[in-house]
Design a protein around this motif. Structure first.
Motif, PDB file in Angstrom:
ATOM      1  N   GLN A 111      -8.678  27.960 -56.140  1.00  0.00           N
ATOM      2  CA  GLN A 111      -8.469  26.738 -55.359  1.00  0.00           C
ATOM      3  C   GLN A 111      -9.576  26.657 -54.318  1.00  0.00           C
ATOM      4  O   GLN A 111     -10.094  27.681 -53.880  1.00  0.00           O
ATOM      5  CB  GLN A 111      -7.129  26.789 -54.613  1.00  0.00           C
ATOM      6  CG  GLN A 111      -5.910  26.666 -55.495  1.00  0.00           C
ATOM      7  CD  GLN A 111      -4.619  26.656 -54.663  1.00  0.00           C
ATOM      8  OE1 GLN A 111      -4.553  27.205 -53.579  1.00  0.00           O
ATOM      9  NE2 GLN A 111      -3.590  26.021 -55.199  1.00  0.00           N
ATOM     10  N   ASN A 157      -1.727  28.744 -59.188  1.00  0.00           N
ATOM     11  CA  ASN A 157      -2.362  27.701 -58.383  1.00  0.00           C
ATOM     12  C   ASN A 157      -1.374  26.639 -57.902  1.00  0.00           C
ATOM     13  O   ASN A 157      -1.779  25.559 -57.479  1.00  0.00           O
ATOM     14  CB  ASN A 157      -3.550  27.068 -59.116  1.00  0.00           C
ATOM     15  CG  ASN A 157      -3.127  26.214 -60.301  1.00  0.00           C
ATOM     16  OD1 ASN A 157      -1.987  26.303 -60.759  1.00  0.00           O
ATOM     17  ND2 ASN A 157      -4.041  25.398 -60.799  1.00  0.00           N
ATOM     18  N   ALA A 158      -0.064  26.947 -57.918  1.00  0.00           N
ATOM     19  CA  ALA A 158       0.906  26.084 -57.233  1.00  0.00           C
ATOM     20  C   ALA A 158       0.973  26.429 -55.752  1.00  0.00           C
ATOM     21  O   ALA A 158       1.694  25.782 -54.991  1.00  0.00           O
ATOM     22  CB  ALA A 158       2.291  26.217 -57.861  1.00  0.00           C
ATOM     23  N   ASN A 208       0.559  26.320 -52.028  1.00  0.00           N
ATOM     24  CA  ASN A 208       0.332  25.066 -51.291  1.00  0.00           C
ATOM     25  C   ASN A 208       0.772  25.206 -49.831  1.00  0.00           C
ATOM     26  O   ASN A 208       1.348  26.226 -49.446  1.00  0.00           O
ATOM     27  CB  ASN A 208       1.086  23.920 -51.980  1.00  0.00           C
ATOM     28  CG  ASN A 208       0.386  22.583 -51.810  1.00  0.00           C
ATOM     29  OD1 ASN A 208      -0.366  22.367 -50.859  1.00  0.00           O
ATOM     30  ND2 ASN A 208       0.655  21.666 -52.729  1.00  0.00           N
TER      31      ASN A 208
HETATM   32  C1  LIG Z   1       0.121  20.337 -52.507  1.00  0.00           C
HETATM   33  O1  LIG Z   1       0.926  19.531 -51.696  1.00  0.00           O
HETATM   34  C2  LIG Z   1       0.407  18.213 -51.541  1.00  0.00           C
HETATM   35  C3  LIG Z   1       1.232  17.511 -50.483  1.00  0.00           C
HETATM   36  O2  LIG Z   1       2.573  17.850 -50.551  1.00  0.00           O
HETATM   37  C4  LIG Z   1       0.418  17.527 -52.893  1.00  0.00           C
HETATM   38  O3  LIG Z   1      -0.115  16.235 -52.787  1.00  0.00           O
HETATM   39  C5  LIG Z   1      -0.437  18.345 -53.864  1.00  0.00           C
HETATM   40  O4  LIG Z   1      -0.378  17.799 -55.151  1.00  0.00           O
HETATM   41  C6  LIG Z   1       0.019  19.780 -53.906  1.00  0.00           C
HETATM   42  N1  LIG Z   1      -0.951  20.552 -54.679  1.00  0.00           N
HETATM   43  C7  LIG Z   1      -0.600  21.436 -55.613  1.00  0.00           C
HETATM   44  C8  LIG Z   1      -1.717  22.189 -56.249  1.00  0.00           C
HETATM   45  O5  LIG Z   1       0.555  21.617 -55.935  1.00  0.00           O
END
Ligand SMILES: *[C@@H]1O[C@H](CO)[C@@H](O)[C@H](O)[C@H]1NC(C)=O
Ligand SMILES: *[C@@H]1O[C@H](CO)[C@@H](O)[C@H](O)[C@H]1NC(C)=O
Length: 333
Positions: A311, A51-52, A54
């Protein structure tokens, strides 16, 4: 025991190969490889793994350090794997996303995929380190969504479709969409090149740092070319689309009514994306152990646990109703 036997029978090769399932993480228009930082990417993808995942993913940060869960049954695999999705084109020219389903014995909710990493297909013992696992920051793509001819698709050798007569059908494989209705759905097979230049974790087109063997195939142990001398595991994923759900609204001429989310009605634009994310050297250990669905060096989690790691769409849009056009306004061409 009955289940293990079933897996053994289903394995397409007699040799050991790491095989596991990952549930769906999310379905949305994001692509941190081709369109990093861009909400939204041109076409819809279905994504599995950690789940990283993005909008963009910094290659200097290991996904395993950022993710809090993974949809994969090997719990140290925080990689992301994705493909486009299929849409059904109804007689009235509206589109509906084709749901996915898990493989036999893999009860993922919301589809997901089956993933394989094969160290070698030669008989006999695997010398330790004979195949080098991917490194932190490694990514690659195979296939080209703009391709629409057989000659183009052949450049990739092993991007195919299986028309499932039942859930155990594994052949034949075709480079284009099956021509007839498939009673148990369409399985999309994406096999990546197996030789690496040994230096670059990525390349501008996300392909040039990897190569197919210079002669023969991975399956018959063909050698890697001098430009890409390092043998890497064969990454392979299977995605099953439950196309049979649409059998009551089939075109009168019997042709396939399916199109990829990138507007391809031929199937020749099949492609898949990979962002490596195994924790530490866990994948190397699994490759050296040459293990199968049972892999003692690896930590596992139940499919039910993997199903819980999901997600929500980061950019909300309707991708699932009866749509008057493909998401993103993708033309069918
Ligand atoms: C995804 O990227 C955003 C903006 O860069 C950040 O705020 C967020 O925490 C990230 N989410 C994950 C799940 O890493
Ligand atoms: C188009 O066809 C589908 C499938 O038969 C149906 O569910 C949908 O309501 C139709 N849409 C319109 C606008 O007629």
């Amino acid at each position: 025991m009955a289940k293990l036997l079933l897996f053994a029978l289903l394995a397409p090769y007699a040799q050991a190969l790491l095989r596991f399932s990952c549930s769906q993480l999310v379905v949305e228009r994001l692509d941190p490889l081709v369109n990093p930082g861009t909400p939204q990417s041109p076409h819809v993808h279905q994504i599995i793994g950690g789940n990283a995942f993005n909008i963009s993913m910094d290659p200097s940060i290991a996904p395993a350090d950022q993710a809090t869960c993974t949809t994969c049954s090997f719990a140290e695999d925080f990689s992301n794997y994705w493909t486009a999705v299929l849409y059904f084109r109804a007689k009235n020219s509206t589109f509906k996303r084709v749901p996915q389903k898990g493989n036999v014995g893999f009860e993922q909710s919301n589809g997901g995929m089956t993933v394989y990493y094969t160290p070698t297909l030669s008989n006999g013992a695997q010398p330790k380190g004979a195949v080098m696992a991917f490194k932190k920051g490694f990514r690659m793509i195979v296939g080209n969504p703009t391709y629409r001819t057989e000659a183009q698709a052949k450049q990739f050798r092993q991007l195919t479709y299986t028309c499932l007569q039942n859930m155990n059908t594994r052949s034949p494989e075709t480079l284009d969409f099956p021509k007839k209705p498939c009673p148990a759905g369409i399985m999309v097979n994406v096999r990546f090149p197996t030789c690496w230049d040994g230096v670059n974790l990525d390349s501008p087109n996300h392909m040039d740092h990897v190569s197919y063997p210079s002669s023969g195939t991975f399956e018959n142990n063909g050698p890697c070319p001098s430009t890409h001398p390092v043998k890497i595991p064969q990454l392979f994923f299977e995605t099953i689309f439950a196309t049979e759900q649409f059998k009551n609204d089939w075109p009168a001429d019997g042709s396939q009514p399916f199109v990829w989310s990138f507007g391809d009605a031929t199937g020749y634009g099949n492609h898949g994306d990979y962002v490596f994310g195994w924790k530490g050297d866990s994948l190397q250990k699994a490759m050296d152990a040459n293990c199968n669905i049972n892999c003692p060096p690896l930590k596992t989690q139940t499919i039910a646990t993997g199903n819980k790691c999901a997600q929500s769409q980061k950019v909300k849009e309707n991708i699932d109703g009866w749509l008057t056009e493909l998401p993103g306004g993708m033309p069918v061409m």
